[in-house]
Design an enzyme around this catalytic site. Structure first.
Site, mmCIF file in Angstrom:
data_model
loop_
_atom_site.group_PDB
_atom_site.id
_atom_site.type_symbol
_atom_site.label_atom_id
_atom_site.label_comp_id
_atom_site.label_asym_id
_atom_site.label_seq_id
_atom_site.Cartn_x
_atom_site.Cartn_y
_atom_site.Cartn_z
ATOM 1 N N GLU A 30 0.848 -1.194 0.000
ATOM 2 C CA GLU A 30 0.000 0.000 0.000
ATOM 3 C C GLU A 30 0.875 1.233 0.000
ATOM 4 O O GLU A 30 1.858 1.297 0.738
ATOM 5 C CB GLU A 30 -0.863 0.097 1.270
ATOM 6 C CG GLU A 30 -2.029 -0.813 1.392
ATOM 7 C CD GLU A 30 -2.784 -0.538 2.703
ATOM 8 O OE1 GLU A 30 -2.844 0.639 3.133
ATOM 9 O OE2 GLU A 30 -3.296 -1.496 3.295
ATOM 10 N N LYS A 43 -15.652 4.981 5.268
ATOM 11 C CA LYS A 43 -14.527 4.702 6.167
ATOM 12 C C LYS A 43 -14.532 5.697 7.321
ATOM 13 O O LYS A 43 -14.775 6.888 7.131
ATOM 14 C CB LYS A 43 -13.196 4.801 5.407
ATOM 15 C CG LYS A 43 -12.953 3.657 4.451
ATOM 16 C CD LYS A 43 -11.531 3.640 3.936
ATOM 17 C CE LYS A 43 -10.575 3.091 4.948
ATOM 18 N NZ LYS A 43 -9.229 2.874 4.405
#
Length: 469
Positions: free
Chosen positions: A266, A323
């Site tokens: 990531e 989120k």
């Protein structure tokens, strides 16, 4: 598939050829993307898979849970898929019977149609501080590998786990990188040994965005800067990512594992953040990701790992509006829910980039005003902003049937047609709805489509794609 009369996308020979073409456009084929789904406005997985295959140079995707719908969506695309095991399942995976059942449920039904290449056991497990998860991480990896071996898949699918930079107790200077005491010998050394024995990579989540300050913003964004001198090696670092990767490399080398491959699981940059967050913004996000792609594929490597490329997964494919946490957490996406790019990072195939640029230069459509046509002005029917994808697909299905034998019909939005790219339901619906509107005489009610159409006086044509009027 957006246009219902297009050739079927599941023909293996055609997809294989297209996959070869996409792979050829990337340097060493090492750019991937993290496909998170903590949102309520995302397009269907099948549409996402087709878009990535046909319209982008991305050929690797990581998903965050073993969702069968997501896994199956990538069947016959050739795109390499990495599946993540949620953290809460790690203790159970240390049991062989559970691991075997997990493989039977989430891997075997979809392999090899879906190109599953790696299973990640959890995400940033050591940073959770949870003793149960940490203590069962390596046993779960070993047991899952044994289950793969029992299914004769251990040479086809790797096992690994991604870590945050929080596993380091020291990262400055890079040559002095060191893992946290306690984790280094008891957890990470056995983990590294497992990775070496199974020919799997060590995976890390470096985020220069979270490590930068106002003074180091240029350093984080790969922009010209004075750099940072490592006093031990006398090497001057000119970007933060190299320094972070070399700190991890130094820590691995100190345990005797400097030979392992490192994969960037990531990394990314938010296009929006809190006012107090340094550097968050669309321009910086575009610059970071563009420079990242160029750098990891350049073959330059890092000062301590020269002459290599890094398999890299950008975070993330979409903004994820559900989120929790600060604003930036919901704004790492490369694309909007309608699959238009949030900003240009050079990830679209060239023909698609041209079409998107032309489309983005066109003002948004106006709502129908109920009045008559202005003399000398054209009118077009396009998809209304916010119309849902299922409704637009129904519009395509209806129109492409109704227009058979009338002019070009839906031919231009079929594969190979002038309006096929961008290959999204919204773009194809706009063309089809306008074709119907024009063929029926340009009556306002012919652009209603159950309130999913909008009339505009701005020509939506772009490139070689011409909308009739």
């Amino acid at each position: 598939m957006a246009a219902s009369s297009s050739p079927p996308h599941h023909v293996p020979t055609a997809l294989t050829l297209l996959f070869i073409l996409v792979s050829a456009t990337t340097t060493n084929g090492s750019i991937g993307v993290n496909y998170g789904t903590v949102a309520d406005d995302l397009p269907p997985p099948g549409e996402v898979a087709r878009f990535l295959l046909q319209s982008t140079v991305i050929n690797r995707v990581r998903i965050f849970d073993p969702n069968p719908e997501l896994i199956q969506a990538f069947a016959h695309t050739g795109i390499q898929i990495t599946v993540t095991v949620p953290n809460d399942q790690i203790p159970r995976l240390a049991n062989l019977s559970f691991a075997q059942q997990w493989i039977k449920s989430y891997i075997q039904p979809y392999f090899p149609a879906t190109n599953l290449v790696r299973i990640l056991v959890g995400n940033e497990v050591l940073s959770t501080g949870n003793r149960l998860l940490i203590g069962t991480l390596v046993p779960a990896m070993q047991t899952l590998h044994a289950a793969l071996a029992g299914a004769s898949l251990d040479r086809r699918i790797q096992i690994s786990t991604p870590h945050s930079l929080g596993i380091l107790s020291a990262s400055t200077p890079p040559s002095a990188g060191k893992f946290h005491g306690g984790y280094d010998v008891h957890i990470l050394k056995p983990l590294l040994g497992f990775l070496r024995s199974t020919n799997s990579p060590f995976m890390i989540n470096p985020y220069p965005f979270f490590g930068c300050s106002e003074e180091t913003l240029d350093y984080a964004l790969f922009r010209p800067n004075l750099g940072f001198l490592d006093p031990n090696t006398r090497i001057r670092y000119t970007n933060m990512l190299d320094a972070q990767l070399d700190a991890v490399f130094s820590a691995m080398k100190s345990l005797g594992f400097g030979d392992l491959e490192i994969v960037i699981a990531e990394t990314g940059w938010p296009s929006k953040g809190e006012p107090s967050q340094i550097g968050a913004g669309q321009e910086n996000a575009a610059q970071y990701n563009r420079n990242l792609m160029r750098h990891v594929n350049s073959g330059d490597g890092t000062p301590l790992m020269p002459n290599r490329t890094f398999e890299t997964y950008i975070f993330s494919l979409f903004n994820e509006d559900l989120k929790p946490g600060p604003t930036c957490e919901r704004n790492f996406g490369l694309f909007g829910p309608d699959l238009t790019p949030a900003y240009d990072v050079g990830i679209l195939r060239p023909t698609v980039s041209t079409a998107v640029a032309a489309r983005q230069a066109t003002p948004s459509p106006a709502e129908p005003d109920g009045g008559g046509e202005r003399k000398g002005a054209g009118k077009w029917c396009v998809a209304k902003e916010g119309a849902d994808v299922d409704s637009l697909q129904r519009n395509i299905d209806y129109v492409c049937g109704a227009l058979v034998g009338l002019g070009p019909g839906c031919g231009p939005i079929q594969e190979g047609g002038e309006c096929f790219f961008p290959d999204t339901v919204r773009a194809h619906a706009a063309y089809a709805m306008n074709a119907f509107y024009q063929a029926m005489g340009r009556n306002d009610y012919d652009c209603d489509f159950r309130r999913t159409g909008a009339i505009t006086a701005v020509d939506p044509s772009y490139g070689n794609c011409k909308y009739g009027h």
